[in-house]
Design a protein around this motif. Structure first.
Motif, PDB file in Angstrom:
ATOM      1  N   UNK A  36       0.844  -1.184   0.000  1.00  0.00           N
ATOM      2  CA  UNK A  36       0.000   0.000   0.000  1.00  0.00           C
ATOM      3  C   UNK A  36       0.884   1.239   0.000  1.00  0.00           C
ATOM      4  N   UNK A  37       0.550   2.154  -0.879  1.00  0.00           N
ATOM      5  CA  UNK A  37       1.184   3.452  -0.952  1.00  0.00           C
ATOM      6  C   UNK A  37       0.139   4.523  -0.690  1.00  0.00           C
ATOM      7  N   UNK A  38       0.610   5.696  -0.374  1.00  0.00           N
ATOM      8  CA  UNK A  38      -0.310   6.818  -0.262  1.00  0.00           C
ATOM      9  C   UNK A  38       0.368   8.091  -0.745  1.00  0.00           C
ATOM     10  N   UNK A  39      -0.446   8.995  -1.213  1.00  0.00           N
ATOM     11  CA  UNK A  39       0.038  10.284  -1.657  1.00  0.00           C
ATOM     12  C   UNK A  39      -0.865  11.357  -1.077  1.00  0.00           C
ATOM     13  N   UNK A  40      -0.310  12.121  -0.165  1.00  0.00           N
ATOM     14  CA  UNK A  40      -1.040  13.193   0.479  1.00  0.00           C
ATOM     15  C   UNK A  40      -0.923  14.460  -0.352  1.00  0.00           C
ATOM     16  N   UNK A  41      -1.844  15.390  -0.156  1.00  0.00           N
ATOM     17  CA  UNK A  41      -1.777  16.646  -0.906  1.00  0.00           C
ATOM     18  C   UNK A  41      -0.446  17.344  -0.709  1.00  0.00           C
ATOM     19  N   UNK A  42       0.184  17.711  -1.806  1.00  0.00           N
ATOM     20  CA  UNK A  42       1.445  18.419  -1.753  1.00  0.00           C
ATOM     21  C   UNK A  42       2.649  17.580  -1.410  1.00  0.00           C
ATOM     22  N   UNK A  43       2.481  16.268  -1.325  1.00  0.00           N
ATOM     23  CA  UNK A  43       3.580  15.392  -0.971  1.00  0.00           C
ATOM     24  C   UNK A  43       3.766  14.307  -2.015  1.00  0.00           C
ATOM     25  N   UNK A  83      -6.720   0.331   9.017  1.00  0.00           N
ATOM     26  CA  UNK A  83      -6.175   1.580   9.502  1.00  0.00           C
ATOM     27  C   UNK A  83      -6.938   1.999  10.747  1.00  0.00           C
ATOM     28  N   UNK A  84      -6.238   2.082  11.852  1.00  0.00           N
ATOM     29  CA  UNK A  84      -6.819   2.486  13.121  1.00  0.00           C
ATOM     30  C   UNK A  84      -6.179   3.774  13.601  1.00  0.00           C
ATOM     31  N   UNK A  85      -6.841   4.401  14.543  1.00  0.00           N
ATOM     32  CA  UNK A  85      -6.342   5.635  15.148  1.00  0.00           C
ATOM     33  C   UNK A  85      -5.938   6.652  14.093  1.00  0.00           C
ATOM     34  N   UNK A  86      -6.810   6.840  13.146  1.00  0.00           N
ATOM     35  CA  UNK A  86      -6.504   7.722  12.028  1.00  0.00           C
ATOM     36  C   UNK A  86      -6.450   9.181  12.464  1.00  0.00           C
ATOM     37  N   UNK A  87      -5.545   9.902  11.860  1.00  0.00           N
ATOM     38  CA  UNK A  87      -5.420  11.322  12.092  1.00  0.00           C
ATOM     39  C   UNK A  87      -5.390  12.081  10.786  1.00  0.00           C
ATOM     40  N   UNK A  88      -5.519  13.389  10.848  1.00  0.00           N
ATOM     41  CA  UNK A  88      -5.504  14.186   9.618  1.00  0.00           C
ATOM     42  C   UNK A  88      -4.266  13.957   8.764  1.00  0.00           C
ATOM     43  N   UNK A  89      -3.158  13.611   9.393  1.00  0.00           N
ATOM     44  CA  UNK A  89      -1.936  13.353   8.644  1.00  0.00           C
ATOM     45  C   UNK A  89      -2.039  12.127   7.754  1.00  0.00           C
ATOM     46  N   UNK A  90      -3.048  11.307   7.971  1.00  0.00           N
ATOM     47  CA  UNK A  90      -3.258  10.121   7.153  1.00  0.00           C
ATOM     48  C   UNK A  90      -4.102  10.399   5.917  1.00  0.00           C
ATOM     49  N   UNK A  91      -4.594  11.599   5.790  1.00  0.00           N
ATOM     50  CA  UNK A  91      -5.392  11.954   4.624  1.00  0.00           C
ATOM     51  C   UNK A  91      -4.542  11.852   3.365  1.00  0.00           C
ATOM     52  N   UNK A  92      -5.003  11.076   2.415  1.00  0.00           N
ATOM     53  CA  UNK A  92      -4.248  10.835   1.193  1.00  0.00           C
ATOM     54  C   UNK A  92      -5.074   9.964   0.265  1.00  0.00           C
ATOM     55  N   UNK A  93      -4.606   9.858  -0.956  1.00  0.00           N
ATOM     56  CA  UNK A  93      -5.091   8.828  -1.850  1.00  0.00           C
ATOM     57  C   UNK A  93      -4.235   7.596  -1.627  1.00  0.00           C
ATOM     58  N   UNK A 111      -1.344  -2.061 -10.273  1.00  0.00           N
ATOM     59  CA  UNK A 111      -1.704  -0.932  -9.422  1.00  0.00           C
ATOM     60  C   UNK A 111      -3.213  -0.786  -9.347  1.00  0.00           C
ATOM     61  N   UNK A 112      -3.699  -0.547  -8.157  1.00  0.00           N
ATOM     62  CA  UNK A 112      -5.090  -0.180  -8.006  1.00  0.00           C
ATOM     63  C   UNK A 112      -5.327   1.243  -8.474  1.00  0.00           C
ATOM     64  N   UNK A 113      -6.581   1.603  -8.585  1.00  0.00           N
ATOM     65  CA  UNK A 113      -6.941   2.911  -9.105  1.00  0.00           C
ATOM     66  C   UNK A 113      -6.828   4.028  -8.073  1.00  0.00           C
ATOM     67  N   UNK A 114      -6.661   3.663  -6.832  1.00  0.00           N
ATOM     68  CA  UNK A 114      -6.569   4.635  -5.766  1.00  0.00           C
ATOM     69  C   UNK A 114      -7.913   4.857  -5.095  1.00  0.00           C
ATOM     70  N   UNK A 115      -7.878   5.050  -3.805  1.00  0.00           N
ATOM     71  CA  UNK A 115      -9.083   5.368  -3.050  1.00  0.00           C
ATOM     72  C   UNK A 115      -8.766   6.474  -2.063  1.00  0.00           C
ATOM     73  N   UNK A 116      -9.648   7.445  -1.994  1.00  0.00           N
ATOM     74  CA  UNK A 116      -9.429   8.612  -1.148  1.00  0.00           C
ATOM     75  C   UNK A 116      -9.772   8.303   0.296  1.00  0.00           C
ATOM     76  N   UNK A 117      -8.856   8.629   1.180  1.00  0.00           N
ATOM     77  CA  UNK A 117      -9.084   8.569   2.617  1.00  0.00           C
ATOM     78  C   UNK A 117      -8.954   9.979   3.161  1.00  0.00           C
ATOM     79  N   UNK A 118     -10.006  10.455   3.772  1.00  0.00           N
ATOM     80  CA  UNK A 118     -10.007  11.787   4.351  1.00  0.00           C
ATOM     81  C   UNK A 118     -10.340  11.684   5.829  1.00  0.00           C
ATOM     82  N   UNK A 119      -9.461  12.205   6.659  1.00  0.00           N
ATOM     83  CA  UNK A 119      -9.644  12.185   8.101  1.00  0.00           C
ATOM     84  C   UNK A 119      -9.904  13.616   8.547  1.00  0.00           C
ATOM     85  N   UNK A 120     -11.119  13.866   8.983  1.00  0.00           N
ATOM     86  CA  UNK A 120     -11.515  15.221   9.333  1.00  0.00           C
ATOM     87  C   UNK A 120     -12.690  15.173  10.293  1.00  0.00           C
ATOM     88  N   UNK A 121     -12.755  16.159  11.173  1.00  0.00           N
ATOM     89  CA  UNK A 121     -13.853  16.232  12.131  1.00  0.00           C
ATOM     90  C   UNK A 121     -15.133  16.692  11.468  1.00  0.00           C
TER      91      UNK A 121
END
Length: 121
Positions: A36-43, A83-93, A111-121
């Protein structure tokens, strides 16, 4: 042809959990290594976790150790990321990458097509 379909992403509150799945679109497939890979905004894209087959050895990025668990189900040709104890820093595709093969085919990366994970209140 075979492709890997991701599911399980979505919006979750901080401290919550999600389970991502990465499943082959065809019945017959042999998984070598799942990642599993992830790409966060701006990273840049980063490696999150890997699992080998048949050994099942796992490795995790420091940022997710103790919170994320990668697993596989060979019978279902599926790789998971709990994925447990998710925080905003985990937000990514989140992208899965599977090294494997169809019967009588050569080994290659999928490669999978990607799935968005958004951690937000």
């Amino acid at each position: 042809q075979v492709q890997f379909v991701e599911s399980g992403g979505g919006l979750v509150q901080p401290g919550g959990s999600l389970r991502l799945s990465c499943a082959a679109s065809r019945r017959s497939f042999s998984i070598d290594t799942g990642s599993w890979y992830r790409q966060a905004p701006g990273k840049e894209r980063e490696l999150v976790a890997t699992i080998t087959n048949p050994g099942g050895a796992t490795n995790y990025a420091d940022a997710v150790k103790g919170r994320f668990t990668i697993s596989r189900d060979n019978a279902k040709n599926t790789v998971y990321l709990q994925m447990n104890s998710l925080g905003p820093e985990d937000t990514a595709v989140y992208y899965c990458k599977v090294v494997g093969k169809v019967p009588f085919g050569g080994r290659r990366d999928y490669w999978g097509q990607g799935t968005q994970v958004t951690v937000s209140s």
